[in-house]
Design a protein around this motif. Sequence first.
Motif, PDB file in Angstrom:
ATOM      1  N   MET A   1       0.806  -1.190   0.000  1.00 21.52           N
ATOM      2  CA  MET A   1       0.000   0.000   0.000  1.00 21.52           C
ATOM      3  C   MET A   1       0.852   1.257   0.000  1.00 21.52           C
ATOM      4  SD  MET A   1      -3.112   0.893   0.024  1.00 21.52           S
ATOM      5  CE  MET A   1      -4.154   2.236   0.402  1.00 21.52           C
ATOM      6  N   LEU A   2       1.961   1.222   0.733  1.00 22.75           N
ATOM      7  CA  LEU A   2       2.843   2.383   0.813  1.00 22.75           C
ATOM      8  C   LEU A   2       3.438   2.771  -0.543  1.00 22.75           C
ATOM      9  CD1 LEU A   2       3.900   4.476   2.761  1.00 22.75           C
ATOM     10  CD2 LEU A   2       5.830   2.978   3.234  1.00 22.75           C
ATOM     11  N   PRO A   3       3.851   1.814  -1.399  1.00 23.85           N
ATOM     12  CA  PRO A   3       4.349   2.212  -2.719  1.00 23.85           C
ATOM     13  C   PRO A   3       3.296   2.913  -3.572  1.00 23.85           C
ATOM     14  CG  PRO A   3       5.072  -0.004  -2.231  1.00 23.85           C
ATOM     15  CD  PRO A   3       4.104   0.391  -1.154  1.00 23.85           C
ATOM     16  N   VAL A   4       2.039   2.518  -3.422  1.00 24.27           N
ATOM     17  CA  VAL A   4       0.965   3.156  -4.184  1.00 24.27           C
ATOM     18  C   VAL A   4       0.791   4.603  -3.739  1.00 24.27           C
ATOM     19  CG1 VAL A   4      -1.511   3.093  -4.668  1.00 24.27           C
ATOM     20  CG2 VAL A   4      -0.206   0.973  -4.604  1.00 24.27           C
ATOM     21  N   ILE A   5       0.832   4.827  -2.427  1.00 27.75           N
ATOM     22  CA  ILE A   5       0.712   6.187  -1.895  1.00 27.75           C
ATOM     23  C   ILE A   5       1.907   7.023  -2.322  1.00 27.75           C
ATOM     24  CG2 ILE A   5       0.652   7.541   0.233  1.00 27.75           C
ATOM     25  CD1 ILE A   5      -0.881   5.175   1.486  1.00 27.75           C
ATOM     26  N   ALA A   6       3.117   6.456  -2.275  1.00 31.40           N
ATOM     27  CA  ALA A   6       4.318   7.180  -2.679  1.00 31.40           C
ATOM     28  C   ALA A   6       4.253   7.545  -4.164  1.00 31.40           C
ATOM     29  CB  ALA A   6       5.560   6.346  -2.390  1.00 31.40           C
ATOM     30  N   HIS A   7       3.765   6.628  -4.984  1.00 26.53           N
ATOM     31  CA  HIS A   7       3.649   6.909  -6.410  1.00 26.53           C
ATOM     32  C   HIS A   7       2.619   8.011  -6.673  1.00 26.53           C
ATOM     33  CE1 HIS A   7       3.783   6.319 -10.701  1.00 26.53           C
ATOM     34  NE2 HIS A   7       2.476   6.151 -10.722  1.00 26.53           N
TER      35      HIS A   7
ATOM     36  N   ALA B   1       1.712  10.401  -4.530  1.00 29.17           N
ATOM     37  CA  ALA B   1       2.272  11.659  -4.036  1.00 29.17           C
ATOM     38  C   ALA B   1       3.324  12.197  -5.003  1.00 29.17           C
ATOM     39  CB  ALA B   1       2.879  11.447  -2.654  1.00 29.17           C
ATOM     40  N   GLU B   2       4.140  11.313  -5.533  1.00 27.78           N
ATOM     41  CA  GLU B   2       5.156  11.714  -6.509  1.00 27.78           C
ATOM     42  C   GLU B   2       4.504  12.324  -7.740  1.00 27.78           C
ATOM     43  OE1 GLU B   2       7.515   9.191  -9.834  1.00 27.78           O
ATOM     44  OE2 GLU B   2       7.454   8.355  -7.820  1.00 27.78           O
ATOM     45  N   THR B   3       3.466  11.699  -8.242  1.00 22.80           N
ATOM     46  CA  THR B   3       2.766  12.208  -9.425  1.00 22.80           C
ATOM     47  C   THR B   3       2.143  13.569  -9.148  1.00 22.80           C
ATOM     48  OG1 THR B   3       2.322   9.944 -10.127  1.00 22.80           O
ATOM     49  CG2 THR B   3       0.985  11.683 -11.119  1.00 22.80           C
TER      50      THR B   3
ATOM     51  N   PHE C   1      11.361  19.249  -6.839  1.00 22.04           N
ATOM     52  CA  PHE C   1      12.426  18.632  -6.053  1.00 22.04           C
ATOM     53  C   PHE C   1      11.885  17.500  -5.186  1.00 22.04           C
ATOM     54  CE2 PHE C   1      14.947  18.408  -2.143  1.00 22.04           C
ATOM     55  CZ  PHE C   1      16.175  18.045  -2.684  1.00 22.04           C
ATOM     56  N   LEU C   2      10.781  17.751  -4.489  1.00 25.41           N
ATOM     57  CA  LEU C   2      10.206  16.711  -3.638  1.00 25.41           C
ATOM     58  C   LEU C   2       9.703  15.525  -4.459  1.00 25.41           C
ATOM     59  CD1 LEU C   2       8.281  18.848  -1.001  1.00 25.41           C
ATOM     60  CD2 LEU C   2      10.421  17.593  -0.695  1.00 25.41           C
ATOM     61  N   GLY C   3       9.107  15.796  -5.613  1.00 29.09           N
ATOM     62  CA  GLY C   3       8.663  14.712  -6.482  1.00 29.09           C
ATOM     63  C   GLY C   3       9.828  13.874  -6.988  1.00 29.09           C
ATOM     64  N   ALA C   4      10.919  14.546  -7.328  1.00 28.84           N
ATOM     65  CA  ALA C   4      12.112  13.824  -7.781  1.00 28.84           C
ATOM     66  C   ALA C   4      12.726  13.009  -6.645  1.00 28.84           C
ATOM     67  CB  ALA C   4      13.137  14.810  -8.343  1.00 28.84           C
ATOM     68  N   MET C   5      12.707  13.553  -5.436  1.00 26.46           N
ATOM     69  CA  MET C   5      13.243  12.806  -4.301  1.00 26.46           C
ATOM     70  C   MET C   5      12.406  11.562  -4.011  1.00 26.46           C
ATOM     71  SD  MET C   5      16.032  14.129  -3.529  1.00 26.46           S
ATOM     72  CE  MET C   5      16.332  13.128  -2.112  1.00 26.46           C
ATOM     73  N   LEU C   6      11.093  11.671  -4.125  1.00 25.36           N
ATOM     74  CA  LEU C   6      10.252  10.486  -3.954  1.00 25.36           C
ATOM     75  C   LEU C   6      10.544   9.446  -5.026  1.00 25.36           C
ATOM     76  CD1 LEU C   6       6.759  11.842  -2.867  1.00 25.36           C
ATOM     77  CD2 LEU C   6       8.259  10.323  -1.597  1.00 25.36           C
TER      78      LEU C   6
ATOM     79  N   PHE D   1      13.148   4.163  -6.160  1.00 18.59           N
ATOM     80  CA  PHE D   1      14.144   3.296  -6.815  1.00 18.59           C
ATOM     81  C   PHE D   1      15.138   2.732  -5.814  1.00 18.59           C
ATOM     82  CE2 PHE D   1      13.409   5.718 -10.930  1.00 18.59           C
ATOM     83  CZ  PHE D   1      12.696   4.679 -11.498  1.00 18.59           C
ATOM     84  N   ALA D   2      15.448   3.500  -4.786  1.00 10.96           N
ATOM     85  CA  ALA D   2      16.417   3.043  -3.783  1.00 10.96           C
ATOM     86  C   ALA D   2      15.850   1.931  -2.910  1.00 10.96           C
ATOM     87  CB  ALA D   2      16.868   4.216  -2.914  1.00 10.96           C
ATOM     88  N   PHE D   3      14.554   2.012  -2.616  1.00 10.72           N
ATOM     89  CA  PHE D   3      13.910   1.015  -1.779  1.00 10.72           C
ATOM     90  C   PHE D   3      12.760   0.377  -2.548  1.00 10.72           C
ATOM     91  CE2 PHE D   3      15.503   4.355   1.094  1.00 10.72           C
ATOM     92  CZ  PHE D   3      16.445   3.609   1.781  1.00 10.72           C
ATOM     93  N   PRO D   4      13.054  -0.528  -3.460  1.00  6.51           N
ATOM     94  CA  PRO D   4      11.980  -1.142  -4.268  1.00  6.51           C
ATOM     95  C   PRO D   4      11.092  -2.039  -3.416  1.00  6.51           C
ATOM     96  CG  PRO D   4      14.051  -2.245  -4.679  1.00  6.51           C
ATOM     97  CD  PRO D   4      14.360  -1.095  -3.775  1.00  6.51           C
ATOM     98  N   GLN D   5       9.888  -2.235  -3.918  1.00  3.82           N
ATOM     99  CA  GLN D   5       8.931  -3.099  -3.224  1.00  3.82           C
ATOM    100  C   GLN D   5       9.354  -4.553  -3.410  1.00  3.82           C
ATOM    101  OE1 GLN D   5       5.024  -2.879  -4.814  1.00  3.82           O
ATOM    102  NE2 GLN D   5       4.165  -4.309  -3.346  1.00  3.82           N
ATOM    103  N   ASN D   6       9.378  -5.281  -2.336  1.00  6.15           N
ATOM    104  CA  ASN D   6       9.710  -6.721  -2.415  1.00  6.15           C
ATOM    105  C   ASN D   6       8.427  -7.500  -2.677  1.00  6.15           C
ATOM    106  OD1 ASN D   6      12.358  -6.220  -1.831  1.00  6.15           O
ATOM    107  ND2 ASN D   6      12.079  -6.460   0.378  1.00  6.15           N
ATOM    108  N   GLY D   7       8.520  -8.363  -3.653  1.00  4.29           N
ATOM    109  CA  GLY D   7       7.346  -9.167  -3.875  1.00  4.29           C
ATOM    110  C   GLY D   7       7.017  -9.423  -5.275  1.00  4.29           C
TER     111      GLY D   7
END
Length: 80
Positions: A1-7, A9-11, A64-69, A74-80
Amino acid sequence: MLPVIAHAAETVLLVTGIVALVRSAFQYASRTQNWRQLNVVLFQINSLSPSEMRWWYVAIVSLFLGAMLRVLSFAFPQNG
């Protein structure tokens, strides 16, 4: 769920940054009647008015914040 929220927010941050940058450019162009040199918004920000500068700061911070997200996703990919 967290990767979906991060994506999401990034968008939102990236789109907000682009829209704010375009808003700043259009404000500059309508104020100066100089529609051919919109690159001033990117490279010569000292010629912007305070209102245009506020939109420019919103754009840069959002981008800047979108690029950091994006980098963090990419630094912490979703496992699974």
